[in-house]
Structure formats: structure tokens, C-alpha cells
Design an enzyme around this catalytic site. Structure first.
Site, mmCIF file in Angstrom:
data_model
loop_
_atom_site.group_PDB
_atom_site.id
_atom_site.type_symbol
_atom_site.label_atom_id
_atom_site.label_comp_id
_atom_site.label_asym_id
_atom_site.label_seq_id
_atom_site.Cartn_x
_atom_site.Cartn_y
_atom_site.Cartn_z
ATOM 1 N N ASP A 110 0.833 -1.203 0.000
ATOM 2 C CA ASP A 110 0.000 0.000 0.000
ATOM 3 C C ASP A 110 0.872 1.259 0.000
ATOM 4 O O ASP A 110 1.682 1.439 -0.902
ATOM 5 C CB ASP A 110 -0.956 -0.072 1.199
ATOM 6 C CG ASP A 110 -2.045 0.973 1.196
ATOM 7 O OD1 ASP A 110 -3.046 0.772 0.491
ATOM 8 O OD2 ASP A 110 -1.902 2.001 1.896
ATOM 9 N N HIS A 275 -6.992 -7.145 0.740
ATOM 10 C CA HIS A 275 -5.967 -6.114 0.606
ATOM 11 C C HIS A 275 -4.848 -6.294 1.614
ATOM 12 O O HIS A 275 -3.681 -6.055 1.308
ATOM 13 C CB HIS A 275 -6.630 -4.743 0.790
ATOM 14 C CG HIS A 275 -5.678 -3.591 0.748
ATOM 15 N ND1 HIS A 275 -4.971 -3.249 -0.391
ATOM 16 C CD2 HIS A 275 -5.292 -2.693 1.701
ATOM 17 C CE1 HIS A 275 -4.209 -2.190 -0.146
ATOM 18 N NE2 HIS A 275 -4.386 -1.838 1.106
#
Length: 295
Positions: A110, A275
Site C-alpha cells: 500500500d 488487501h
């Protein structure tokens, strides 16, 4: 009152390392060739706890909190460069050098992946291998967001606004805001236990201005840096592995194709995990990073 015990990575040593104008909180464990792991949002270095312990059987594993996050320093945003990924990449390279490693493998998730990519572009002599978890390069990230489908990334637009309003809005309901992403992005209680979740929320609550500044940079100066690299034909020259969910199918883009424009030696894999894949599928992530390091 019972004191709060902050979770740590088991058997890792903790220290604060000065790098330029900040000091970074960093956990170090294992022995062997060095690997630096950079966390994402809204997390701290703890997101790597499983993968770091796994890799530490064969490597020196260095796991910092990025500037502005966790227990690292959070300088006030004095301009676009304070939290640019270029500045944060300099932090990471300086940290590795301070710990005695001129060359090292680097992986990020991320936000940390954006820092890792910038480090690979700006410091190719230092980064030997590059791992990227569930993100696109900054320039491409903005280009693929269109119409109502862009609502999935509403936080990018909120935190892109000038200083003041986004900080006040987020601070007014910080746990709700940061907790939304921990829930919406597919992290179950088994992947992020209660004590780690509480630490993510506490750390994020204490870092609203610097987290917003990090995102604000990605709507401004980070795009400028990516555009300059693209215009100059600059690419990642080290072996690169990208692990992603199938965001391309959801948002209508070719993720592997976008990455191939940036990386000369690319392995792109779609991972069937949420994620927060380093916590949801740590064995698969550690295995993919081992394969990367063997290239």
C-alpha cells in the site's frame, strides 16, 4: 489503571534510528542478506509480523514505521516535500545504511509500496529486489479511477484537499474512519486480532495530520515525480514482483500491463486474498518474496 502494552514482533529488537530530520522506529530480527519491509495504511510495521518472522530464518529483516506513522517521528507538513515518497524513500535508504547495509531487498504494501517503488527508481544502486503488495504506481492509480467506480477510493480525494478540512473531519471520527478501511478491505478478526487492531487505530488516531500529508503528497508532488520519470523513460531495473488482488477486473484496467511499463524484470501475480494480504495470506506472501530474492 493497567498500562497499555503495545504489540511487538516476537524476537525482534526495537530501536530508534535517526535518519536526516526524523528518527524512525524500527524492528530488526534474523541474520543474513537484508530485507526491508514497509507497511501500508492504516497500519504500522506490525502488519509484517508473520512474514517478518518467517523471512528472519534466512535474512536480516528490517521493519520500520514510516515517517508520520506508528512510533516514528511525525514532522509538521511544511511543504510538498515533507511527506513526498521521494523524501520517505531517502529515509528508508538512510535507515538501511545506518544499520550497515548499502544494498538491500525492499518490499512494501500500500503506502509503503509507493515508497518502495520511489526508492527503486531513485536509488537503483541500493535496492537489489523490489516487492510490491496491492497497489499501482501513483500516476497510474489516479489515471484508472473514473466515474462512480472511483468511490472505492474516496479517501484519496478527501485527503488530497488543502490543509485544514480533511484533518478536522477525520480527527472528529478517527476510529470510525480508520476502522472502516480495516473492515471494508477484507480483514477479518482472525487476520487482525483485537490487540493489533486496537494498536492500528491508536497509532492512526495519533497521526491524522501526517497521514493526511502523506496522501496529499500523492495527489501532487508524487505525481510530478512519476511524470518526470515516465518522460525520461526511467524504469525499475531490479527484479520486481507485484502481488495484487484482481482490482483490474473490478475497475477495468490491465494491472500487469501498467506495471510492465515501469519494470524491466517483472513477475505480476494475482493473489486470492484481501488487501491486507501479508496478514491474511502470510505464507503465500513470504513464499513470493523468497522466490523474488532467488531471482
Amino acid at each position: 489503571m493497567t498500562p497499555t502494552i503495545t504489540p511487538t514482533i516476537t524476537d525482534f529488537d526495537y530501536r530508534r534510528v535517526p535518519v536526516g530530520d526524523v528518527a524512525l522506529n524500527v524492528a530488526v530480527g534474523g541474520a543474513g542478506s537484508p530485507v526491508v519491509l514497509l507497511h501500508g495504511f492504516p497500519q504500522t510495521h506490525l502488519m509484517w509480523r508473520h512474514v517478518a518472522a518467517d523471512l528472519a530464518r534466512e535474512h536480516t529483516v528490517i521493519v520500520p514505521d514510516l515517517r508520520g506513522y506508528g512510533a516514528s517521528d511525525k514532522p509538521a507538513e511544511t511543504g510538498p516535500d515533507t511527506y513526498s515518497k521521494r523524501t520517505m524513500a531517502v529515509d528508508v535508504v538512510a535507515l538501511a545504511h545506518a544499520l550497515g547495509h548499502d544494498r538491500f531487498a525492499l518490499a512494501g504494501h500500500d503506502r509503503g509500496a509507493l515508497v518502495a517503488v520511489r526508492a527503486g527508481l531513485d536509488h537503483p544502486g541500493s535496492v537489489t529486489h523490489l516487492g510490491v503488495l496491492d497497489v499501482l504506481p501513483t500516476l497510474d492509480m489516479w489515471d484508472v479511477l473514473h466515474g462512480a467506480d472511483a468511490a472505492v477510493a474516496f479517501h484519496l480525494y478527501l485527503m488530497a484537499q488543502p490543509p485544514g478540512l480533511p484533518e478536522r473531519l477525520i480527527a472528529a471520527a478517527a476510529d470510525d474512519f480508520f476502522g472502516f478501511f480495516l473492515d471494508a478491505w477484507g480483514a477479518g478478526q482472525q487476520a487482525i486480532p483485537a490487540d493489533v487492531r486496537a494498536e492500528y487505530l491508536r497509532a492512526s488516531r495519533a497521526a491524522v495530520p501526517s497521514i493526511v500529508a502523506d496522501y496529499r503528497a500523492s495527489a501532487g508532488v508524487d505525481i510530478e515525480h512519476d511524470r518526470a520519470d515516465r518522460a525520461a523513460g526511467r524504469r525499475l531495473t531490479m527484479p520486481v514482483t507485484v502481488l495484487q488482488q484482481d482490482w483490474g477486473a473490478a475497475l477495468g484496467y490491465d494491472a500487469a500491463g501498467l506495471w510492465s511499463a515501469w519494470a524491466s524484470d517483472l513477475e505480476h501475480r494475482t493473489l486470492d486474498a484481501g488487501h491486507f494480504m501479508a496478514e491474511q495470506a502470510p505464507a503465500e506472501v513470504a513464499g513470493a518474496l523468497r522466490a523474488l530474492l532467488a531471482r
